[in-house]
Design a protein around this motif. Sequence first.
Motif, PDB file in Angstrom:
ATOM      1  N   GLY A 110      64.828  43.929  30.003  1.00  0.00           N
ATOM      2  CA  GLY A 110      64.045  45.104  30.342  1.00  0.00           C
ATOM      3  C   GLY A 110      63.362  44.922  31.691  1.00  0.00           C
ATOM      4  O   GLY A 110      63.603  43.943  32.396  1.00  0.00           O
ATOM      5  N   THR A 111      62.512  45.871  32.026  1.00  0.00           N
ATOM      6  CA  THR A 111      61.754  45.792  33.274  1.00  0.00           C
ATOM      7  C   THR A 111      61.002  44.464  33.362  1.00  0.00           C
ATOM      8  O   THR A 111      61.049  43.772  34.381  1.00  0.00           O
ATOM      9  CB  THR A 111      60.767  46.964  33.353  1.00  0.00           C
ATOM     10  N   ASN A 112      60.305  44.096  32.276  1.00  0.00           N
ATOM     11  CA  ASN A 112      59.487  42.880  32.303  1.00  0.00           C
ATOM     12  C   ASN A 112      60.308  41.600  32.185  1.00  0.00           C
ATOM     13  O   ASN A 112      59.773  40.510  32.307  1.00  0.00           O
ATOM     14  CB  ASN A 112      58.432  42.948  31.197  1.00  0.00           C
ATOM     15  N   SER A 113      61.611  41.757  31.947  1.00  0.00           N
ATOM     16  CA  SER A 113      62.521  40.610  31.912  1.00  0.00           C
ATOM     17  C   SER A 113      63.046  40.266  33.301  1.00  0.00           C
ATOM     18  O   SER A 113      63.888  39.385  33.424  1.00  0.00           O
ATOM     19  CB  SER A 113      63.723  40.924  31.015  1.00  0.00           C
ATOM     20  N   GLU A 114      62.566  41.003  34.328  1.00  0.00           N
ATOM     21  CA  GLU A 114      63.171  40.862  35.661  1.00  0.00           C
ATOM     22  C   GLU A 114      64.673  41.128  35.603  1.00  0.00           C
ATOM     23  O   GLU A 114      65.447  40.541  36.373  1.00  0.00           O
ATOM     24  CB  GLU A 114      62.899  39.467  36.265  1.00  0.00           C
ATOM     25  N   ALA A 115      65.073  42.013  34.714  1.00  0.00           N
ATOM     26  CA  ALA A 115      66.510  42.283  34.556  1.00  0.00           C
ATOM     27  C   ALA A 115      67.133  42.728  35.869  1.00  0.00           C
ATOM     28  O   ALA A 115      68.285  42.392  36.160  1.00  0.00           O
ATOM     29  CB  ALA A 115      66.732  43.356  33.495  1.00  0.00           C
ATOM     30  N   ASN A 116      66.365  43.470  36.652  1.00  0.00           N
ATOM     31  CA  ASN A 116      66.940  43.963  37.905  1.00  0.00           C
ATOM     32  C   ASN A 116      66.939  42.906  38.999  1.00  0.00           C
ATOM     33  O   ASN A 116      67.341  43.187  40.119  1.00  0.00           O
ATOM     34  CB  ASN A 116      66.236  45.249  38.317  1.00  0.00           C
ATOM     35  N   VAL A 143      67.985  52.456  31.343  1.00  0.00           N
ATOM     36  CA  VAL A 143      67.218  53.076  32.431  1.00  0.00           C
ATOM     37  C   VAL A 143      68.173  53.940  33.250  1.00  0.00           C
ATOM     38  O   VAL A 143      69.344  53.582  33.417  1.00  0.00           O
ATOM     39  CB  VAL A 143      66.535  51.982  33.292  1.00  0.00           C
ATOM     40  N   ILE A 194      60.798  55.812  32.643  1.00  0.00           N
ATOM     41  CA  ILE A 194      59.847  54.942  33.342  1.00  0.00           C
ATOM     42  C   ILE A 194      59.772  55.387  34.803  1.00  0.00           C
ATOM     43  O   ILE A 194      60.211  54.691  35.725  1.00  0.00           O
ATOM     44  CB  ILE A 194      60.219  53.440  33.183  1.00  0.00           C
ATOM     45  N   PHE A 223      58.789  53.306  38.053  1.00  0.00           N
ATOM     46  CA  PHE A 223      59.732  52.337  38.624  1.00  0.00           C
ATOM     47  C   PHE A 223      61.047  53.010  39.037  1.00  0.00           C
ATOM     48  O   PHE A 223      61.564  52.762  40.114  1.00  0.00           O
ATOM     49  CB  PHE A 223      60.023  51.205  37.632  1.00  0.00           C
ATOM     50  N   ILE A 236      54.272  40.994  34.997  1.00  0.00           N
ATOM     51  CA  ILE A 236      55.263  39.954  34.698  1.00  0.00           C
ATOM     52  C   ILE A 236      54.721  38.568  35.044  1.00  0.00           C
ATOM     53  O   ILE A 236      54.835  37.626  34.252  1.00  0.00           O
ATOM     54  CB  ILE A 236      56.595  40.241  35.447  1.00  0.00           C
TER      55      ILE A 236
END
Lengths: 304, 304
Positions: free
Chosen positions: B45-51, B105, B141, B144, B253
Motif C-alpha cells: 500500500g501507500t505506507n508500504s512504499e509500494a510505489n 489505486v 486517496i 497522493f 511512514i
Amino acid sequence: MSNKLTGVFAPVVTPFNADLSPNFGLYLRHCQWLLQQGAGLAVFGTNSEANSLTLTERMGLLDQLAQHGIDAGRMLPGTGCCTIQDTVELSRHATVHGCAGVLMVPPFYYKGITEDGLFSYYSEVIERVALQDLRVYLYHIPAFSGVPVSLGLIERLIKRYPQQVVGIKDSSGDWQNMEDMLKNFPDFSIFPASESFLTRAMPLGASGCISATINVNPAAISRLCANWQAEDALVQQQKLDVVRKIFQTYPMIAALKFAISYYGDRPGWQIIRPPLSALGADKKSALITELDAAGFSMPSLLEA
Amino acid sequence: MSNKLTGVFAPVVTPFNADLSPNFGLYLRHCQWLLQQGAGLAVFGTNSEANSLTLTERMGLLDQLAQHGIDAGRMLPGTGCCTIQDTVELSRHATVHGCAGVLMVPPFYYKGITEDGLFSYYSEVIERVALQDLRVYLYHIPAFSGVPVSLGLIERLIKRYPQQVVGIKDSSGDWQNMEDMLKNFPDFSIFPASESFLTRAMPLGASGCISATINVNPAAISRLCANWQAEDALVQQQKLDVVRKIFQTYPMIAALKFAISYYGDRPGWQIIRPPLSALGADKKSALITELDAAGFSMPSLLEA
C-alpha cells in the motif's frame, strides 16, 4: 564555446493500435517527420503517455527507433519513474544508446517530499547508473508530479554532479521561476515547456524549448528558436502563440493526436490509452474549426 | 449471510537492508506478528512504499510470504500502477496466489482524468486479468493520487462488474464521502483509512479499516473493530485516537518505521527508500517522548 544542448524537442506523442499496443509504423514516421522539420525527440515525456507505457515498451521503442536509423544524439528520452531501480534501468539503457541525455521527472507518488529526500533519490540514481556519459535533465512539472524541483535542489545537484546534472525542463508555466533559473544557473541547459516563452527566454540564455505543440508545429517553432534575434521575431511569436493557445484549451494529448490524425489523414493516431480519453465529436470539430480559422496546417506530414 | 471482507488490514511497512533491497527476514516477522495480533495484510500500500518498489520486488515478496506459510486469504496486496499492463500483471499474480483481493489505486500521473477515462482504465484491467476470482478494492486517496474515485464511478463499476468490484478503501479523510458511500453501496466492502472512524462507520455498515497505524497498534484496533458495540467502545476509540494523532503529526511512514525499530529493538527498520527520508534525531526523540507519555507500547513485538 559551450557544450550546452540547444534547440527544440518534441515530447513525441505515442500512437497505438486498436489493442492499445504501440503502433511503431506511425511512430517512426512521426519521429522522422519531426527531425526533418528541425525538432529533436524528447520521447517518453508527459505528452508521450510515457506513464501509461511499461518499461519494456519504452526500451523496446527506443531500440526500434535506433534500429531504424534514428540518431540517438537527437533523442532525450524521459526516464523518471517512482522507483529508483526503474529510473536507473531506463537511464542506463538510454545512455548506452548514446542519447543526448535523459529527462527525469521526480518520483511522483509520494507528496511533501523534502529537498534532502529528492537529493538522495537523484544521487542514488546517478550513482547506480554509474556511466560517465549520463546527462540528466531535471523536470519541473508540479501540476502532474506534485513534487517541485526547487532552485535549492538544482544548486545542490549541480555542485555534487557537475558532469551529470546539466539541464532542466520547466513545465511550471511560472515565468518568475524561469527567470530565476536562467539568472542563477547560466551554464545549465534550461528549456521552457512552451514556445510562448521563446522570445523572452532566449535573450536570457534559455536553450530552446521542449513543448507539446512541437508535435504539430515543429518547423515554425524551430525557426523562431533559431532566429529569435530576427526582426520579425515578435510576429513569429504571435503566430506560434495563436496555435499554442488553441491547443491549450483542449485536453492536450488527445488534441495533438486528433490534429495529427486529421491533418495527416491517419485515423489510427486518435487511439489513446486509458485513463486518458480521446476527444468527443463536438470537441474534435471545434478544434478543427479553430485551427482552420487560424490558418493552421501540417502540409508536409503526408510526405514524411 | 454476506460474503463481505471484514476486519482490519495493515498497509504493511516494508523494511530494507542498507543497500535498499527488501529485508525479508524483518518483513516476514512483522507480517507474522500482525496476523497474530488479529490484523490482515494490505501489503504494497501507500505506507508500504509500494510505489518505491519494482514490480519484480512486489511479486517476489508475495511469493516469499506464501512460501513461508503466510495465508494468501489474509492478504490484500496493492496492485494499482500507472500502466494498464503493470496493474494487470500484479493483479493476476495476486489473484492466482489466492489473495483475498487486490487494492487498486487509480493511475496517478495524469491529472484531470474523466470518469469515462477511469472507467475505461478499470475495465481494461479487469478484462485483461480475466480471472473469475479477481476481487478489486478501489482506492480513493486524492491527496497522493490526484485522481479521485467518485461515487458515480463506483456505481458504474459495480453495475458492470458486480462479481469483481467489491469494495473500496477511502483515504480521503472526508466523513461525508464515507457516509455517502455507506448509504449508497450497502453491499460494498467499505474501509475507512483510519481507525478514528471505527465507532462512527461500523454502525453504518463499514467493513473495518485499513490504516497505517495498524502497523504499530494492531491488537487494540482489531479489538475495537470486532467490539464496536461494546459498552466501552468510545473509551477504546479515544485511546486509539491518542496514538493515531501522535503519528499523524509526523511523516507517517518514517514515524512507523522508527517506532517499530525502537519498540522492537530492531534498528534495521529505520531504513527508508528515497525520495522519502528517515526522521531526524529531534523528531525521533519527540515521537518517543509523546508515545511514552501516552503509555504506548508494542510489548509482544520482540516475541514475534
